[in-house]
Design a protein around this motif. Sequence first.
Motif, PDB file in Angstrom:
ATOM      1  N   VAL A  61       9.579   4.088   4.591  1.00 31.65           N
ATOM      2  CA  VAL A  61       9.214   3.755   3.201  1.00 31.65           C
ATOM      3  C   VAL A  61       9.951   4.309   2.359  1.00 31.65           C
ATOM      4  O   VAL A  61      10.154   5.732   2.600  1.00 31.65           O
ATOM      5  CB  VAL A  61       7.405   4.188   2.884  1.00 31.65           C
ATOM      6  CG1 VAL A  61       7.574   3.855   1.872  1.00 31.65           C
ATOM      7  CG2 VAL A  61       6.474   3.728   4.163  1.00 31.65           C
ATOM      8  N   ASP A  76       7.521   4.358  -2.975  1.00 32.22           N
ATOM      9  CA  ASP A  76       5.962   4.967  -2.458  1.00 32.22           C
ATOM     10  C   ASP A  76       4.979   3.833  -2.499  1.00 32.22           C
ATOM     11  O   ASP A  76       3.870   4.052  -2.458  1.00 32.22           O
ATOM     12  CB  ASP A  76       5.601   5.448  -4.252  1.00 32.22           C
ATOM     13  CG  ASP A  76       5.697   4.302  -4.861  1.00 32.22           C
ATOM     14  OD1 ASP A  76       5.984   3.740  -5.655  1.00 32.22           O
ATOM     15  OD2 ASP A  76       4.571   4.723  -6.320  1.00 32.22           O
ATOM     16  N   ARG A  77       5.894   2.364  -2.307  1.00 31.92           N
ATOM     17  CA  ARG A  77       4.658   1.304  -1.897  1.00 31.92           C
ATOM     18  C   ARG A  77       5.689   0.999  -0.835  1.00 31.92           C
ATOM     19  O   ARG A  77       6.778   0.716  -0.159  1.00 31.92           O
ATOM     20  CB  ARG A  77       4.301  -0.298  -2.890  1.00 31.92           C
ATOM     21  CG  ARG A  77       3.229   0.570  -4.312  1.00 31.92           C
ATOM     22  CD  ARG A  77       2.402   0.737  -4.019  1.00 31.92           C
ATOM     23  NE  ARG A  77       2.150   1.876  -4.549  1.00 31.92           N
ATOM     24  CZ  ARG A  77       0.100   1.741  -4.886  1.00 31.92           C
ATOM     25  NH1 ARG A  77      -0.484   1.381  -3.215  1.00 31.92           N
ATOM     26  NH2 ARG A  77      -0.361   2.553  -5.802  1.00 31.92           N
ATOM     27  N   LYS A  99       0.320  -0.696  -0.088  1.00 32.98           N
ATOM     28  CA  LYS A  99       0.404  -0.126  -0.126  1.00 32.98           C
ATOM     29  C   LYS A  99       1.099   1.266   0.104  1.00 32.98           C
ATOM     30  O   LYS A  99       2.365   0.775   0.568  1.00 32.98           O
ATOM     31  CB  LYS A  99      -0.732   0.383   1.119  1.00 32.98           C
ATOM     32  CG  LYS A  99      -1.628  -0.929   1.926  1.00 32.98           C
ATOM     33  CD  LYS A  99      -2.886  -1.230   0.893  1.00 32.98           C
ATOM     34  CE  LYS A  99      -3.993  -2.630   0.658  1.00 32.98           C
ATOM     35  NZ  LYS A  99      -4.379  -3.252  -0.461  1.00 32.98           N
ATOM     36  N   SER A 100       0.091   2.243  -0.430  1.00 30.41           N
ATOM     37  CA  SER A 100       0.740   3.612  -0.477  1.00 30.41           C
ATOM     38  C   SER A 100       1.118   4.056   1.407  1.00 30.41           C
ATOM     39  O   SER A 100      -0.325   3.756   2.085  1.00 30.41           O
ATOM     40  CB  SER A 100       0.433   4.912  -0.953  1.00 30.41           C
ATOM     41  OG  SER A 100      -0.045   5.596  -0.876  1.00 30.41           O
ATOM     42  N   PRO A 101       2.160   4.959   1.531  1.00 31.56           N
ATOM     43  CA  PRO A 101       2.161   5.189   2.938  1.00 31.56           C
ATOM     44  C   PRO A 101       1.478   5.865   3.252  1.00 31.56           C
ATOM     45  O   PRO A 101       0.607   6.255   4.262  1.00 31.56           O
ATOM     46  CB  PRO A 101       3.122   6.331   3.099  1.00 31.56           C
ATOM     47  CG  PRO A 101       3.829   5.319   1.815  1.00 31.56           C
ATOM     48  CD  PRO A 101       3.457   5.489   1.263  1.00 31.56           C
ATOM     49  N   ARG A 102       0.172   6.436   2.754  1.00 37.29           N
ATOM     50  CA  ARG A 102      -0.687   7.585   3.014  1.00 37.29           C
ATOM     51  C   ARG A 102      -2.072   6.259   2.945  1.00 37.29           C
ATOM     52  O   ARG A 102      -2.743   7.461   4.478  1.00 37.29           O
ATOM     53  CB  ARG A 102      -1.562   8.678   2.324  1.00 37.29           C
ATOM     54  CG  ARG A 102      -0.518   9.921   1.895  1.00 37.29           C
ATOM     55  CD  ARG A 102      -0.657  10.882   1.297  1.00 37.29           C
ATOM     56  NE  ARG A 102      -1.071  10.028  -0.226  1.00 37.29           N
ATOM     57  CZ  ARG A 102      -0.361  10.139  -1.106  1.00 37.29           C
ATOM     58  NH1 ARG A 102       1.123  10.327  -1.034  1.00 37.29           N
ATOM     59  NH2 ARG A 102      -0.642   9.552  -2.683  1.00 37.29           N
ATOM     60  N   GLU A 103      -2.480   5.464   3.023  1.00 34.03           N
ATOM     61  CA  GLU A 103      -3.603   4.338   3.028  1.00 34.03           C
ATOM     62  C   GLU A 103      -3.427   3.466   4.327  1.00 34.03           C
ATOM     63  O   GLU A 103      -4.224   2.534   3.796  1.00 34.03           O
ATOM     64  CB  GLU A 103      -3.346   3.271   1.418  1.00 34.03           C
ATOM     65  CG  GLU A 103      -4.112   4.008  -0.034  1.00 34.03           C
ATOM     66  CD  GLU A 103      -4.133   3.214  -0.608  1.00 34.03           C
ATOM     67  OE1 GLU A 103      -4.228   2.930  -1.602  1.00 34.03           O
ATOM     68  OE2 GLU A 103      -2.734   1.744  -0.484  1.00 34.03           O
TER      69      GLU A 103
END
Lengths: 610, 85
Positions: A389, A392-393, A367-371
């Motif tokens: 991280v 981007d994942r 997942k992306s760090p924001r998710e």
Amino acid sequence: MAATSQRRLVNPMLGTYFGIFTSAAAGLVLVLLVLEQLGFSDGLLRLAMLAGPIVLFIAVGAAGACREPSEYFAAGRRVPAVYTGLVLALSALGATGLVGMTGLYFINGFDAWCIAIGIWAGFVMMALLVAPYLRKHGSYTVPSYLGRRLDNRLARIVAAAVILVPMVLVAVAELKMGAYAAGWLSGWSQGLVTQLLVFAIIPMVVLGGVRSLTWSNAGQGIVVLIALVVPVGIVAALETNLPFPQLSHGPVLRGLGRMEAMRGVPINIAPMLGLDFAGQELTVLANRIAQPYISVGPISFILMILTVTCGIAASPWLLPRTVCTPGVYDTRKSVAWAIVFSGLVLISAASVAVFLRDILMDQVVGKSPRELPQWFRQLVELGVAGVKVTGDRVLLGEVGFKRDAVLFALPIAGGFSPIVVYMALAGAVAAALLAATSAITAIANVLAEDGVAGLVWSPPAGMRVNVVRLALPVVAILTGWIAIFVPADPLDLALWALALSGSSMFPVIVLSVLWKRLNAFGACTGMIAGFVTALLAIMAGEAAWLGVPGALSAVFGVPVGFIGAAVATRFASLPDRHVLALVRDIRLPGGETICDREERLQRLKQQRSG
Amino acid sequence: MELEERKPYWRHTKWQMVASLLPFLLLVLVLPLYVDRLNHNKFLGFPLGYFMMGHGLLLISIFTVASFINRQDAIDHWHGANEDI
């Protein structure tokens, strides 16, 4: 012709009593769940979950108050095999085994099985070679058994001095792990919660000795099983439709293997003698969970099994529990039950690790760090998980976990009520209390029976109990003090304790049964040689002077112990005729327990002279 | 128990110990060497090597002790060395 024995009746109401206890513990959790929904403050709920079970344990312990030595030191030899098996299994594991092993399964994956296999094999050795004979002798501590078997006070004192070290290590490890869980649960400092645990332990065992210990431990064992099995059972039911995580985590594990292969998680095989178990700090998840020999080399894997086997089979804080059963046959059965219970706990712990890894791979990795999900952010805020991280994942190798937090992270990741998390923490506190009280009582009994009362061969009954009652609080406070001020990883302490007890005690106890010729000189040489060798090997292993890790030091200690005992025995005279008769008597299951007979004759003598 | 019965009883007991321990120790020491190969198969959804190390060795331990208790109790009764309940 069957020889007669003095078997005592088991309390027929035991099942009812522990049924009531289990209902009270389950009722406490349900009431707290209701109170949480009604909006009671979190601090109050945490306090109730910490104090509630401890008050129950103290009540059970205090209800077992007694003054008769056979009650105080052996629970009246009325403990059924199932209860003895439960307390044996959980005293061997303790919170260090429960919490630490779950973390090891999660971080080191397959390689953690070597400790579990060692525990089971240790119980097999105990059932076959050690426990039935110690039960027939019936002495309350291991040094008393050796003292009588070798007919020598020096051997008794040497055995007592040698086994104090591993027992103190176990007590300290358990108090540290208990303080970790209780600190998380209450939010108080480690020092404060360690003191609280120590002051809970004293009233729990001081009034009734091993009798209080046995019944409060049985209660703690029930709480541990509920707290471990219920959360992972719910997760298993949600993920696999089967509430038996021990049997149903297989397909999840294979699915994990496929995901790890897809995401390119590397396979780094450890050197043959490598041993790199996760410590207490944040550790990166770099391994595939079902891939063998990634952090423990193949030779280390087998050596670790043997080390733990010898340590468990001869552990001086477990063996006194096996003499509390009604007879030799029940002792054999109790060790079989210990394998069943330890198996249930260890395989449940493995399933906790597999389900948490599955949730992690599903919701965090890739997942992306924001998710990142809310539960993972909560773990990061608590400081028990971390992620760095670079792209981007999120990659698996960028996620870190603290070993000791894994067991409690599953109910958080499963999105359960905080009460379920607190229940898991209370289970770990109960496991720590169980193993710590076991070790502390064993230390106090050794100090009092072999150190003070042992100086007189036939001490009066009242004196024996009073000396232990004085020794218990002192030992509890001292071990608590060490736990607060000495920084060490509890898992390392427990593994060193097993290596030391295996090296010093295993050869001598096994030879004392199988080899009639073994004499005091041989036994003392074997114990001291095994102990010193293991101690030096641990120090050399920790300083990286030796290619073998410190936790495997029994590899040197056990052979040296056997050779030392065998060679030194040849240089001293044969044991006396009455010692040979004693060995023959120990080997027969039938007949009166030897120590009980001695005590009975002593009482008769006193009555006649009085 | 008669005095002359003790020697055959202990000999019988020692053989039972060896008969229970040897196959168990052999399995414990040899099975870990074949984990990788066994992992290519599956059993109850588990990779077979993983299953044998966890559940398998647990079941083998329980079987070893249970059969030992059963056999040793029979030996005790045969020689009259059993506890009288």
